[in-house]
Enzyme design. Structure first.
Site, PDB file in Angstrom:
ATOM      1  N   ASN A 132      -1.382   1.282   5.476  1.00 46.08           N
ATOM      2  CA  ASN A 132      -0.252   0.539   4.917  1.00 46.08           C
ATOM      3  C   ASN A 132       0.404  -0.227   6.055  1.00 46.08           C
ATOM      4  O   ASN A 132       0.788   0.372   7.066  1.00 46.08           O
ATOM      5  CB  ASN A 132       0.755   1.505   4.276  1.00 46.08           C
ATOM      6  CG  ASN A 132       2.062   0.815   3.839  1.00 46.08           C
ATOM      7  OD1 ASN A 132       3.115   1.414   3.904  1.00 46.08           O
ATOM      8  ND2 ASN A 132       1.984  -0.440   3.407  1.00 46.08           N
ATOM      9  N   GLY A 133       0.501  -1.530   5.886  1.00 48.01           N
ATOM     10  CA  GLY A 133       1.125  -2.336   6.927  1.00 48.01           C
ATOM     11  C   GLY A 133       0.374  -3.616   7.136  1.00 48.01           C
ATOM     12  O   GLY A 133      -0.352  -4.084   6.253  1.00 48.01           O
ATOM     13  N   SER A 161      15.116  -1.056 -10.908  1.00 46.28           N
ATOM     14  CA  SER A 161      15.407  -0.785  -9.504  1.00 46.28           C
ATOM     15  C   SER A 161      16.889  -0.879  -9.160  1.00 46.28           C
ATOM     16  O   SER A 161      17.340  -0.266  -8.196  1.00 46.28           O
ATOM     17  CB  SER A 161      14.591  -1.729  -8.623  1.00 46.28           C
ATOM     18  OG  SER A 161      14.753  -3.060  -9.051  1.00 46.28           O
ATOM     19  N   CYS A 218       0.781  -1.233   0.000  1.00 44.19           N
ATOM     20  CA  CYS A 218       0.000   0.000   0.000  1.00 44.19           C
ATOM     21  C   CYS A 218       0.809   1.277   0.000  1.00 44.19           C
ATOM     22  O   CYS A 218       1.937   1.316   0.505  1.00 44.19           O
ATOM     23  CB  CYS A 218      -0.893   0.078   1.233  1.00 44.19           C
ATOM     24  SG  CYS A 218      -2.070  -1.218   1.360  1.00 44.19           S
ATOM     25  N   CYS A 229      13.256 -10.621   7.480  1.00 43.11           N
ATOM     26  CA  CYS A 229      13.204 -11.480   6.286  1.00 43.11           C
ATOM     27  C   CYS A 229      14.577 -12.091   5.995  1.00 43.11           C
ATOM     28  O   CYS A 229      14.679 -13.104   5.315  1.00 43.11           O
ATOM     29  CB  CYS A 229      12.655 -10.711   5.083  1.00 43.11           C
ATOM     30  SG  CYS A 229      13.512  -9.191   4.671  1.00 43.11           S
ATOM     31  N   CYS A 283      14.171  -3.437  10.898  1.00 43.89           N
ATOM     32  CA  CYS A 283      13.657  -4.798  10.856  1.00 43.89           C
ATOM     33  C   CYS A 283      14.349  -5.528   9.716  1.00 43.89           C
ATOM     34  O   CYS A 283      14.215  -5.154   8.556  1.00 43.89           O
ATOM     35  CB  CYS A 283      12.147  -4.800  10.621  1.00 43.89           C
ATOM     36  SG  CYS A 283      11.480  -6.479  10.408  1.00 43.89           S
ATOM     37  N   GLY A 287       1.610   0.171  -5.207  1.00 45.97           N
ATOM     38  CA  GLY A 287       0.409  -0.640  -5.397  1.00 45.97           C
ATOM     39  C   GLY A 287      -0.302  -0.231  -6.657  1.00 45.97           C
ATOM     40  O   GLY A 287      -0.694   0.919  -6.803  1.00 45.97           O
ATOM     41  N   TYR A 339      14.447  -1.920  -2.158  1.00 49.20           N
ATOM     42  CA  TYR A 339      13.609  -2.069  -3.333  1.00 49.20           C
ATOM     43  C   TYR A 339      12.379  -1.170  -3.397  1.00 49.20           C
ATOM     44  O   TYR A 339      12.070  -0.613  -4.444  1.00 49.20           O
ATOM     45  CB  TYR A 339      13.164  -3.531  -3.472  1.00 49.20           C
ATOM     46  CG  TYR A 339      12.175  -3.748  -4.582  1.00 49.20           C
ATOM     47  CD1 TYR A 339      12.576  -3.660  -5.920  1.00 49.20           C
ATOM     48  CD2 TYR A 339      10.833  -3.988  -4.307  1.00 49.20           C
ATOM     49  CE1 TYR A 339      11.663  -3.828  -6.952  1.00 49.20           C
ATOM     50  CE2 TYR A 339       9.921  -4.154  -5.336  1.00 49.20           C
ATOM     51  CZ  TYR A 339      10.333  -4.077  -6.647  1.00 49.20           C
ATOM     52  OH  TYR A 339       9.438  -4.235  -7.659  1.00 49.20           O
ATOM     53  N   ASP A 365      21.392  -7.180  -9.053  1.00 50.84           N
ATOM     54  CA  ASP A 365      19.945  -7.231  -8.821  1.00 50.84           C
ATOM     55  C   ASP A 365      19.691  -6.931  -7.349  1.00 50.84           C
ATOM     56  O   ASP A 365      20.586  -7.057  -6.512  1.00 50.84           O
ATOM     57  CB  ASP A 365      19.379  -8.602  -9.211  1.00 50.84           C
ATOM     58  CG  ASP A 365      17.880  -8.512  -9.536  1.00 50.84           C
ATOM     59  OD1 ASP A 365      17.281  -7.425  -9.363  1.00 50.84           O
ATOM     60  OD2 ASP A 365      17.327  -9.529  -9.987  1.00 50.84           O
ATOM     61  N   ASP A 366      18.459  -6.505  -7.043  1.00 54.04           N
ATOM     62  CA  ASP A 366      18.232  -6.064  -5.659  1.00 54.04           C
ATOM     63  C   ASP A 366      17.845  -7.188  -4.716  1.00 54.04           C
ATOM     64  O   ASP A 366      18.057  -7.089  -3.520  1.00 54.04           O
ATOM     65  CB  ASP A 366      17.196  -4.934  -5.611  1.00 54.04           C
ATOM     66  CG  ASP A 366      16.008  -5.241  -6.465  1.00 54.04           C
ATOM     67  OD1 ASP A 366      15.355  -6.265  -6.205  1.00 54.04           O
ATOM     68  OD2 ASP A 366      15.763  -4.475  -7.402  1.00 54.04           O
TER      69      ASP A 366
END
Lengths: 476, 476, 476, 476
Positions: free
Chosen positions: A118-119, A301, A16, A453, A450, A44, A260, A363-364
């Site tokens: 958003n989130g 990107s 979002c 990932c 954070c 989005g 990204y 690449d990202d």
């Protein structure tokens, strides 16, 4: 219409972009919202909406499609008022698409309330159950409705008070913009997962947006981040800021905004995104130096990182891949048979820049890993003697539960394969990822982000998030 | 729906991309046409069409919009056959849009005939009058209909014979692709104004397209230009090439295909477009050297030239402007008032890369000159201490009559103002254009190109072209 | 979208309604055309169009759908001018639908020409071949295009002269309305197959329409038939009438206009349609008297005949069947299984009016005979003790070649079965058709009508008509 | 798109038709719902929806338009399941149209719940306020949402229990059909204002619908009214009926269902509607006899009454007015100026049946009285020597608050003018209304009906209803 997933696209999906504006004069509020959302389109592309209040009534228009297709002059004309919010959405679920388009608007005992979010609230499923058990009926399947209904039921004399009462219950990522009859309110979770900034409009009034690029597009000055845990109220010429929640001791900004998501001209945590991306390339050049003839980005990107890699390594930078810019509603993908015959829908290689060359391709990220192999092959088929793939972040091994769709853990290439296995699978002469430390050096911070990932260390326990999909259960 | 012209766009407009395919097996002919047209989307975004023949009947689908929006699986499904042609169009005229979408299909005494055309027949108005005076009734206003009806009436035993009889009458630019019941025929004018190439499909059959990028997208080999004056017949596995007209002693390839139109991965006159653009940048660096800190392109078309300029000059290359990639059906433009307040729809500046720097900004052309000034201001406002604008071609002083919409002579900035006046108008610290010689050095040829838009020396007398607009007269 | 044929509908299909208007003041010409076409909607519900001339340019809008759906205020607004024609169409062929929507507009050496046509040129195929062999290219598959192109090529100084030269070549039914830059011209074939009338507008100017109901809707006075073979020119306040062709010694008005097609308030050959239908009912009561308790119509077209039958026979008239009026784009029909379970989409029976009664059911025609059986069963299931079916015309044994779609000869129930066999097949207690003489008595004429569908005596030899379908050949 | 109100239409507007079905086999549930709704189309033409449950999930499709346009085979295909409800709607409010389309579906702690409603809860505004004050947020502005949310919050173990708890709070008219995961529930208010009937499907299962015509369309047997205050549960092959509320001592069936709303083949309170309408005509002939030559109906609703009037009076019945059946999305109305010139969009007169005659014209009601005058003039202009208007119900003097849109009291002609004044205003030679007693004699009952629109004696106090429009307040 069903959309066939664009399987050649291996990017994480941001869910979002949010936007809000409040002016004392009500001049072109819907048009400015349009321009703001347009600048957030990269966050989005599936659906968008604008809700406008004239001081008492809220008018809403939302639909599936691109901002510039949804909002024609005829659609904007009746959206007159002083205050507005907008939303642009990447939709994860097809069948529910229409009901879940935002802003989500309800009438409450305190007047109309529109919410753009958003989130991802990780305990939304539990909060939703709680609402259901209090006897509420829900019409959509989004956490945005949970947010709206909890606020409606929170008591308190002002929306700010209701937010203060409700905020502590929400675990997860939320950059929220609310529209009430006569004000716009922006809130950010205490971890600060997703970006949100405010700025002063040149002709009076204030605006808030997921990214500073939208504020810059409107010519804003005094651009500032909404702080984690802060409630910012925009009311015509006035702005009012309250630190409603103590910011988390350990802030958790999403590093991937740098890697990204964000537009290169945006600022995140005070740093220009394009600049950080150049440094990601520089760090990568330092960590994973290789003897080569040319550095090429996977467009678009990775261009800044390729510039950085080239500057640091001294290896010339050039284009090696051309990307078709007109990927719209691409319903039709080449069949497997066609692909084997060489039909390429999205990228073509520039033989002149690759032939006989040792190539570093930047690449990202690698997510599912579906496109890296074909790209390496494309470059090699165009005459490259070596192809070295360099990724500007560490291997992604864990799903995100804070608003980014990377698929489930099992979908992630790096959760199943070692770097060596990935290198073999992709067919690159070498494959290297930027280290976590290298990435954070490029960002210029060692803490406050954070990186779940990459590490699996989630800032908030996410066992509740697993229940999320049950939302989809009862109403298809 | 009326489209408000995107006034912030100051590019010449290409009017068409053409495509043709013939296979012995009829496997996925419509899908391959889709992929081919998709790769030619940059040559026209307003409308597109595909006509397919199964050996006796021609089936057609054409509409306004992007290729990927018009052609859904449902639309492609009934378009089965062995031979197909396609077209993508940039439409100059609103009200006639639908009638003039191509391919244009008629039934003739020799069976069905579909025509897709890129170019402009400068004596079309006279030819049209001739048809009218022979008692024909015309349904559209395009020179494509003139071509089709002349062929239908040409006598002869084959379409090739009819072409040979008719070709001498057509003055101007025409890269044509025809579909008959059982063959596809490609023809190029004897001057070779616009590109057209053929290639062999990996699984049998042949294809023809305006640009080699479309052939590469389909995995073609044996890619070769259709020669000026040549008729190439594709019939399943067979290809047949006839030099129907003596190529003009003075070929007149459009230099602007190198400068702006063609996709960087295409080849034009045997040369890779990206490569030529890099050399345009290099020549510019040699001709108009300046002491500076950074070279930035106006994205996306000027990126290769900026790379070349940087390589030649040693000044580092970086991004300085971010372009919004989601410019779709942009109906809504900022008002003048909003623009003055700083609302920018298309570009944002990257302050981090510009602040305190002396900037060389590379652009490919100045046409009306409406965007250069705001871009210079944008860069300067972002902190650049100097902004030097460098254009990768000479000043455009004359309108094109061979298939490119640059507006009328009077619309062209360089036809009214000297370089000094333009520099002042735009507000650049310096403005320099590449010389004609420099441009041709980059192209690698000194002859064989049409540079009429820079010189006014039209390869074909164009007084007839003036009558062109009277086409629009009788049927609105 | 494909349309599933509404198999419960067993009516012949009229192929068109035409309309024209010319005013000295140009006031509301498009709106009046809309109202006129709206009154002709029963003559074709698949597509419609309006072309307007402002004295030099023709503007056109045509589309698939109902008149009231196609023409919104936004669509009508730009259609300003002094002269206009319109068309409403029942489309026989799906795939060609869009290209064959009328008016058909071309540019000619004599200026723009728009044509709207009701009827069928039986030698169109031969005329089309002739055009093709003269080198013309045709874009559509209709005889309307043949008419337009022949006129464009006819020479002569005026459209009237060109018509006079061309008319003798056209064999068949044609009620034509043409729009040139500054006039509207109406023409009717010398047999007078299909209706066409002119009237004077209350505020100046003239109008022409397939049926007088459209003229009445516009408040016209001085309503008069366009005579067979006559050319009527409307030019602002002026009207000019020329007997261009000697009317056929044997006129051939379509009797079916009385039986089914025309709106009851229209006049045909000077007689009110509703009145003639009442007389059809009376003649039927005289010819096929039966002892019964109630006379019911198959709604809506047979209501006047039921009134007449009741008046003549003294048997009370009542409703026995209720028809769903909202049959729009009925894509979905009950399956055979559902029908056997009793699912009825279009008619329900009124048990209260039928139970225990001997019923005379009046219908206007049997074509394929698919609905009569189910209707008889419906009435019987609702408690009728006897069901006597009475048809207000003779058995239809031959296909129409003059503008009505009744299917091929072999589709016609009465061409395969005797009356006794039909009675048994339908399951009626008795079945009777009105005799040819009885029908003509009701019409009030013994001659001057085409009854070919009942007798096979075609006023024009129709062997050429067989070639008609080859039109569809080359372009699907 | 804005809809211009069809001002030539002077009928009261029914607001809804509801439908429900439950089968043990799940065979064609969506298709059968389509056929059922199609038969209820006359109760609302603005929007429609179908919700289907497969035992756990509810799938929904709803949109604006006619049933036969909204539901294509593609739309119906995914709506598979065992239980379904549907709704067809006449929309009173434009801007809220989409949000208020039914069925209204929510998720609750007890699973999904879909609601379709015909009627009007007069205390909905107060109930809505109560929900708001309990902290609920509402997304729509309809009383249907109030119903759904109250049920969700009602506690209880079953939906039947929840209904029993909630029903007493609802004052007004409600014929409700609910869909839960595994059952369909029908409820009718204790006054029985609006119709609702159940029937047994021929191949197993049960169905419920606003009118019996929908049940007959599906071939149902065992058709029975849902009793006032009754809850009927359909669950596959099972049906369960509970008298949940004591029926009001004074039932209040809507007499207008007989006079105008219901389809003639429906039954209401055990009586066939067509039959009652014939009796309305007979009573009118007795009460307001007049010497005349012909009785004509205002089509289509007054045809049965004209048949009855003719039968009773002996004056022959005939058609006098022809109604255009293709009134679709009629956006365009004749201007006042055009009307004065005689442009008539909806009705034309049949001069042959009227000229020189003394005419009795039967109409079912006068509401605003806008069309009666023009119709009388139309008939007179067609040559009638006298026009006597007879209305099959008493003067409507009070607005309806139980589900019918007749406008406000002040809009009603009969609330402002005496019969004599109306006669003069309309320009009829005589005007007579059926008396209340005469109407009830035709209905065959003297009690148990709501005649509030004629008498002002509302069965439920309606002061609360005045607050109704405030619903529209906060969200436009």
């Amino acid at each position: 219409m069903k959309k066939i997933p664009v399987t050649t696209d291996d990017r994480p999906k941001e869910e979002c972009g949010v936007f809000g504006i409040s002016t004392p004069h009500g001049d072109g509020v819907a048009e400015l919202s349009f321009f703001g959302l347009f600048a957030l389109q990269h966050r989005g592309q599936e659906a968008a909406g604008i809700a406008v209040s004239d001081g008492s009534r809220v008018r809403l228009h939302k639909d599936e499609g691109l901002v510039s297709n949804i909002f024609t002059p005829e659609v904007l004309a009746p959206l007159s008022g002083y205050h507005a919010i907008g939303h642009t959405r990447y939709s994860t679920t097809g069948s529910n698409a229409h009901r879940n388009i935002q802003p989500f608007v309800i009438e409450t005992m305190h007047g109309p309330l529109a919410v753009a979010h958003n989130g991802n609230i990780v305990n939304a499923s539990a909060l939703r159950e709680e609402l259901l058990h209090r006897g509420f009926g829900l019409t959509a399947t989004s956490d945005t409705e949970v947010i709206a209904l909890m606020l409606a039921a929170a008591g308190g004399r002002t929306w700010q008070e209701r937010l203060e009462r409700t905020l502590p219950a929400w675990k997860g990522a939320f950059s929220l913009v609310l529209l009430a009859a006569d004000e716009v309110i922006a809130v950010r979770d205490p971890w600060g997962f997703r970006p949100l900034s405010v700025g002063r409009l040149p002709h009076g009034g204030w605006t808030v947006a997921s990214e500073t690029c939208a504020l810059a597009t409107l010519g804003c000055t005094d651009i500032d981040e909404v702080r984690p845990g802060e409630i910012v109220t925009l009311r015509g010429a006035e702005i009012d800021r309250i630190q409603a929640l103590t910011p988390s001791g350990q802030p958790a900004r999403c590093t991937f905004e740098f890697v990204y998501f964000s537009r290169p001209d945006s600022f995140w945590d005070g740093q220009n995104v394009h600049h950080v991306r150049q440094r990601l390339g520089r760090e990568l050049a330092i960590e994973s130096a290789i003897d080569a003839d040319v550095v090429i980005p996977v467009p678009d990107s990775s261009i800044p990182a390729a510039i950085g890699y080239s500057a640091e390594s001294g290896i010339p930078h050039n284009d090696g891949l051309i990307k078709n810019r007109y990927i719209g509603r691409t319903f039709i993908e080449p069949t497997q048979d066609m692909r084997e015959r060489g039909v390429a829908l999205k990228f073509n290689a520039l033989r002149e820049n690759l032939e006989g060359k040792r190539v570093v391709m930047i690449d990202d990220s690698l997510v599912r890993g579906t496109t890296a192999g074909p790209l390496v092959k494309l470059v090699r088929d165009a005459g490259a003697t070596e192809v070295h793939l360099r990724i500007t972040c560490p291997p992604i091994t864990h799903a995100c539960h804070f608003g980014v769709d990377m698929g489930h853990d099992g979908d992630l290439m790096a959760s199943r394969l070692s770097v060596e296995e990935m290198e073999a699978h992709i067919g690159a002469d070498s494959l290297a990822f930027l280290s976590l430390d290298g990435m954070m050096r490029a960002v210029g911070q060692s803490e406050g982000y954070c990186n779940a990932c990459f590490t699996g260390e989630y800032p908030i326990a996410v066992h509740e998030a697993q229940a999320k999909l049950s939302f989809e259960g009862a109403i298809a």
